[in-house]
Design an enzyme around this catalytic site. Structure first.
Site, PDB file in Angstrom:
ATOM      1  CB  SER A 121      -0.828  -0.120   1.195  1.00 30.71           C
ATOM      2  OG  SER A 121      -1.729   1.194   1.131  1.00 30.71           O
ATOM      3  CE  LYS A 145       0.593   1.472  -4.366  1.00 31.64           C
ATOM      4  NZ  LYS A 145       1.250   0.062  -4.192  1.00 31.64           N
TER       5      LYS A 145
END
Ligand code: COA
Length: 277
Positions: A148, A166
């Protein structure tokens, strides 16, 4: 960090770890950590020569390696790389979905195709990798680790594309933790902070800004790729056997400060780019 003094070097013996974007940067650092703890490694990316260099290095750590070019936007190429992996190394135990693309751009200058390109690489690419790996992960009761970014949690200026992508990746991760938990598959995200000597840092911070950044990190240093890889190894290990559906940061506490420092640094970089041409 000497991983070998902390984890058993046999922790991932006989296991196959597939890493998208594994030819460089944070993803290659993650690959090295798994290799140091006994795993065999498969890496994919767009450039075969880069993958070959990475494979040679991973082999020096004792891993058997499959390095096959596949763009994560191309489902067929990914499926082929995963089939090669299964036949050469055995089914995938751990998928690290790390392939990403990024650049800084004020949204009013970002084209629809620029936005879509990053969504395609980061978010669709993460879906493609998880989807293509599913049957192998079901067989091994394996786990998924998504890479992430801070932009997923706090909005950063000039990062509309990467932030949206993300945030989507983390939501996908949580959905898969729910849906695939019954198959014994766990899913988590690792959120790296400022990691030294990486392509991501080069793209988001001007050269020479490392000291300034390190001063803003609560832990008072930049991270290195082993900080991220060690967390990924923990999450893939039986120590984390009951851990699923989480975003875990290896960022020295950086995200506690929100996006302010990132925005300042990225803004300075954009100003420099504008000034130089
Ligand atoms: N600012 C604004 N738009 C940009 C840009 C920038 N710095 N760089 C690329 N774009 C736009 C392009 O103009 C194009 O849009 P257009 O057709 O409307 O002109 C679109 O993004 C696609 O660019 P292209 O170069 O064709 O895409 P690609 O698939 O070859 O490359 C990128 C993907 C753009 C993400 C490229 O930077 C890349 O390959 N990155 C991989 C490595 C990386 O980013 N690592 C860091 C991970 S954190």
């Amino acid at each position: 960090m000497n991983l070998e003094d902390i984890f058993a070097t046999t922790l991932f013996d006989g296991q196959t770890v597939f890493i998208t974007g594994g030819g460089s940067g944070i993803n290659l650092g993650v690959a090295q950590c798994f290799a140091r703890l006994g795993a065999n490694i498969a890496i994919c990316g767009r450039t075969q020569s880069k993958l070959n260099d990475a494979a040679a290095m991973l082999e020096t750590l004792g891993a058997e390696v499959v390095a096959q070019a596949a763009d994560v936007r191309d489902m067929d190429a990914l499926a082929e790389a995963m089939a090669t992996t299964e036949s050469q190394l055995g089914p995938i135990n751990v998928l690290v979905a790390g392939a990403a693309g990024n650049f800084t751009a004020p949204t009013e200058k970002l084209s629809s195709n620029g936005f879509r390109t990053v969504i395609d690489i980061d978010l669709v690419g993460a879906f493609n990798a998880a989807r293509a790996a599913f049957e192998q992960l079901r067989q091994t009761r394996g786990c998924l680790i998504f890479i992430s970014a801070g932009q997923a949690q706090a909005p950063f200026e000039f990062q509309a594309h990467a932030g949206a992508a993300k945030a989507g990746v983390d939501n996908l991760m949580k959905t898969l933790a729910l849906e695939w938990g019954p198959y014994g598959i766990r899913a988590n995200s690792v959120l790296p902070g400022w990691i030294a000597d990486t392509e991501g840092l080069k793209r988001l911070a001007p050269p020479g800004s490392e000291h300034r950044i390190a001063d803003e990190v609560p832990i008072r240093r930049m991270g290195d790729t082993t900080d991220v890889g060690a967390l990924a190894c923990f999450l893939a290990s039986p120590l984390a056997g009951y851990v699923t559906g989480n975003v875990v940061a290896a960022d020295g506490g950086m995200m506690l400060r929100g996006s302010g420092i990132w925005t300042q640094v990225i803004g300075a970089m954009l100003a420099e780019t504008d000034a130089s041409g």
